[in-house]
Design a protein around this motif. Structure first.
Motif, PDB file in Angstrom:
ATOM      1  N   SER A 157      -2.170 -35.552 -22.170  1.00  0.00           N
ATOM      2  CA  SER A 157      -2.766 -34.419 -22.874  1.00  0.00           C
ATOM      3  C   SER A 157      -3.226 -34.754 -24.289  1.00  0.00           C
ATOM      4  N   SER A 158      -2.854 -35.922 -24.794  1.00  0.00           N
ATOM      5  CA  SER A 158      -3.285 -36.355 -26.126  1.00  0.00           C
ATOM      6  C   SER A 158      -3.082 -37.863 -26.225  1.00  0.00           C
ATOM      7  N   GLU A 159      -3.451 -38.426 -27.370  1.00  0.00           N
ATOM      8  CA  GLU A 159      -3.256 -39.862 -27.589  1.00  0.00           C
ATOM      9  C   GLU A 159      -1.782 -40.242 -27.574  1.00  0.00           C
ATOM     10  N   TRP A 160      -0.925 -39.304 -27.938  1.00  0.00           N
ATOM     11  CA  TRP A 160       0.481 -39.635 -28.148  1.00  0.00           C
ATOM     12  C   TRP A 160       1.442 -39.027 -27.135  1.00  0.00           C
ATOM     13  N   ALA A 161       0.928 -38.229 -26.180  1.00  0.00           N
ATOM     14  CA  ALA A 161       1.872 -37.554 -25.289  1.00  0.00           C
ATOM     15  C   ALA A 161       1.288 -37.287 -23.905  1.00  0.00           C
ATOM     16  N   GLU A 162       2.208 -37.063 -22.966  1.00  0.00           N
ATOM     17  CA  GLU A 162       1.803 -36.627 -21.634  1.00  0.00           C
ATOM     18  C   GLU A 162       2.695 -35.473 -21.205  1.00  0.00           C
ATOM     19  N   ARG A 163       2.149 -34.688 -20.312  1.00  0.00           N
ATOM     20  CA  ARG A 163       2.876 -33.552 -19.738  1.00  0.00           C
ATOM     21  C   ARG A 163       3.051 -33.826 -18.257  1.00  0.00           C
ATOM     22  N   THR A 164       4.184 -33.438 -17.714  1.00  0.00           N
ATOM     23  CA  THR A 164       4.436 -33.702 -16.302  1.00  0.00           C
ATOM     24  C   THR A 164       4.861 -32.423 -15.597  1.00  0.00           C
ATOM     25  N   PHE A 165       4.547 -32.401 -14.309  1.00  0.00           N
ATOM     26  CA  PHE A 165       4.914 -31.243 -13.500  1.00  0.00           C
ATOM     27  C   PHE A 165       5.099 -31.676 -12.058  1.00  0.00           C
ATOM     28  N   CYS A 166       5.800 -30.855 -11.296  1.00  0.00           N
ATOM     29  CA  CYS A 166       5.994 -31.127  -9.876  1.00  0.00           C
ATOM     30  C   CYS A 166       4.668 -30.863  -9.162  1.00  0.00           C
ATOM     31  N   ARG A 167       4.206 -31.833  -8.406  1.00  0.00           N
ATOM     32  CA  ARG A 167       2.928 -31.689  -7.711  1.00  0.00           C
ATOM     33  C   ARG A 167       3.022 -30.714  -6.537  1.00  0.00           C
ATOM     34  N   ILE A 168       4.236 -30.369  -6.112  1.00  0.00           N
ATOM     35  CA  ILE A 168       4.407 -29.457  -4.985  1.00  0.00           C
ATOM     36  C   ILE A 168       4.458 -27.999  -5.452  1.00  0.00           C
ATOM     37  N   CYS A 169       5.366 -27.693  -6.385  1.00  0.00           N
ATOM     38  CA  CYS A 169       5.544 -26.289  -6.800  1.00  0.00           C
ATOM     39  C   CYS A 169       4.944 -25.979  -8.166  1.00  0.00           C
ATOM     40  N   GLY A 170       4.541 -27.010  -8.922  1.00  0.00           N
ATOM     41  CA  GLY A 170       3.906 -26.788 -10.221  1.00  0.00           C
ATOM     42  C   GLY A 170       4.859 -26.605 -11.389  1.00  0.00           C
ATOM     43  N   THR A 171       6.161 -26.690 -11.166  1.00  0.00           N
ATOM     44  CA  THR A 171       7.125 -26.521 -12.258  1.00  0.00           C
ATOM     45  C   THR A 171       6.858 -27.525 -13.368  1.00  0.00           C
ATOM     46  N   HIS A 172       6.813 -27.036 -14.598  1.00  0.00           N
ATOM     47  CA  HIS A 172       6.663 -27.918 -15.759  1.00  0.00           C
ATOM     48  C   HIS A 172       7.985 -28.641 -15.957  1.00  0.00           C
ATOM     49  N   LEU A 173       7.937 -29.963 -16.015  1.00  0.00           N
ATOM     50  CA  LEU A 173       9.144 -30.765 -16.130  1.00  0.00           C
ATOM     51  C   LEU A 173       9.412 -31.208 -17.560  1.00  0.00           C
ATOM     52  N   TYR A 174       8.432 -31.883 -18.167  1.00  0.00           N
ATOM     53  CA  TYR A 174       8.647 -32.341 -19.542  1.00  0.00           C
ATOM     54  C   TYR A 174       7.343 -32.712 -20.213  1.00  0.00           C
ATOM     55  N   TYR A 175       7.439 -32.737 -21.525  1.00  0.00           N
ATOM     56  CA  TYR A 175       6.416 -33.234 -22.437  1.00  0.00           C
ATOM     57  C   TYR A 175       7.015 -34.516 -22.988  1.00  0.00           C
ATOM     58  N   LEU A 176       6.306 -35.635 -22.880  1.00  0.00           N
ATOM     59  CA  LEU A 176       6.845 -36.929 -23.298  1.00  0.00           C
ATOM     60  C   LEU A 176       6.053 -37.473 -24.477  1.00  0.00           C
ATOM     61  N   LEU A 177       6.747 -37.718 -25.594  1.00  0.00           N
ATOM     62  CA  LEU A 177       6.148 -38.399 -26.739  1.00  0.00           C
ATOM     63  C   LEU A 177       6.173 -39.888 -26.417  1.00  0.00           C
ATOM     64  N   LEU A 178       5.011 -40.463 -26.209  1.00  0.00           N
ATOM     65  CA  LEU A 178       4.922 -41.826 -25.678  1.00  0.00           C
ATOM     66  C   LEU A 178       5.480 -42.887 -26.610  1.00  0.00           C
ATOM     67  N   GLU A 179       5.194 -42.799 -27.890  1.00  0.00           N
ATOM     68  CA  GLU A 179       5.618 -43.842 -28.830  1.00  0.00           C
ATOM     69  C   GLU A 179       7.129 -43.977 -28.908  1.00  0.00           C
ATOM     70  N   GLN A 186       9.266 -42.385 -26.658  1.00  0.00           N
ATOM     71  CA  GLN A 186       9.863 -42.073 -25.360  1.00  0.00           C
ATOM     72  C   GLN A 186      10.857 -40.923 -25.488  1.00  0.00           C
ATOM     73  N   THR A 187      10.491 -39.934 -26.287  1.00  0.00           N
ATOM     74  CA  THR A 187      11.304 -38.730 -26.445  1.00  0.00           C
ATOM     75  C   THR A 187      10.823 -37.684 -25.455  1.00  0.00           C
ATOM     76  N   TYR A 188      11.758 -37.172 -24.667  1.00  0.00           N
ATOM     77  CA  TYR A 188      11.455 -36.161 -23.669  1.00  0.00           C
ATOM     78  C   TYR A 188      11.733 -34.779 -24.244  1.00  0.00           C
ATOM     79  N   GLU A 189      10.775 -33.886 -24.095  1.00  0.00           N
ATOM     80  CA  GLU A 189      10.960 -32.462 -24.362  1.00  0.00           C
ATOM     81  C   GLU A 189      10.950 -31.811 -22.989  1.00  0.00           C
ATOM     82  N   LEU A 190      12.144 -31.649 -22.424  1.00  0.00           N
ATOM     83  CA  LEU A 190      12.286 -31.167 -21.056  1.00  0.00           C
ATOM     84  C   LEU A 190      12.287 -29.640 -21.018  1.00  0.00           C
ATOM     85  N   SER A 191      11.604 -29.098 -20.039  1.00  0.00           N
ATOM     86  CA  SER A 191      11.556 -27.647 -19.900  1.00  0.00           C
ATOM     87  C   SER A 191      12.988 -27.099 -19.788  1.00  0.00           C
TER      88      SER A 191
END
Length: 136
Positions: free
Chosen positions: A61-83, A85-90
């Protein structure tokens, strides 16, 4: 360790118990567009164990982060700060025991139609950028 899961159970996440008690809120436009409201997240910097990774979709979603979700039900799992490796978990994927709201960020982006009852530190986008730059 504490276990959380997506709505359908295809993805599970295990994190240290200490990670799941402090909930932070992000009011940025991207988080609100992603989930229809603010992101309520718990931070974990290590020991995140993901099962069912074949069911996880990653979106950069940006130069520094990605967002992840379950491809089956769509639940938001986490926002990951790439540099870092800090997880912001739902916060919603974990049991509700002993959680507390501890901070709010991008407060200037919060729309007027909702408020939280708990008083927390409230940081602006500039506050976050200043913190990020001082840690680099």
């Amino acid at each position: 360790m504490t276990k959380g899961q997506c709505l359908c159970g295809a993805v599970t996440v295990q994190v240290p118990e200490a990670c799941v008690h402090d909930v932070s809120v992000c009011h940025c436009n991207m988080c609100r567009q992603w989930g229809g409201g603010p992101l309520l997240a718990v931070e974990c910097k290590h020991d995140v164990v993901l099962h069912g990774e074949e069911n996880v979709t990653h979106y950069r979603s940006s130069e520094w982060a990605e967002r992840t979700f379950c491809r089956i039900c769509g639940t938001h799992l986490y926002y990951l700060l790439l540099e870092t490796q800090t997880y912001e978990l739902s916060a919603g994927i974990f049991p509700d025991d002993r959680k507390r709201l501890v901070s709010q960020i991008y407060i200037e982006s919060k729309p007027d139609f909702y408020d939280f009852a708990q008083q927390t530190p409230m940081l602006t986008e500039q506050d976050i950028l200043d913190q990020f730059n001082s840690n680099s």
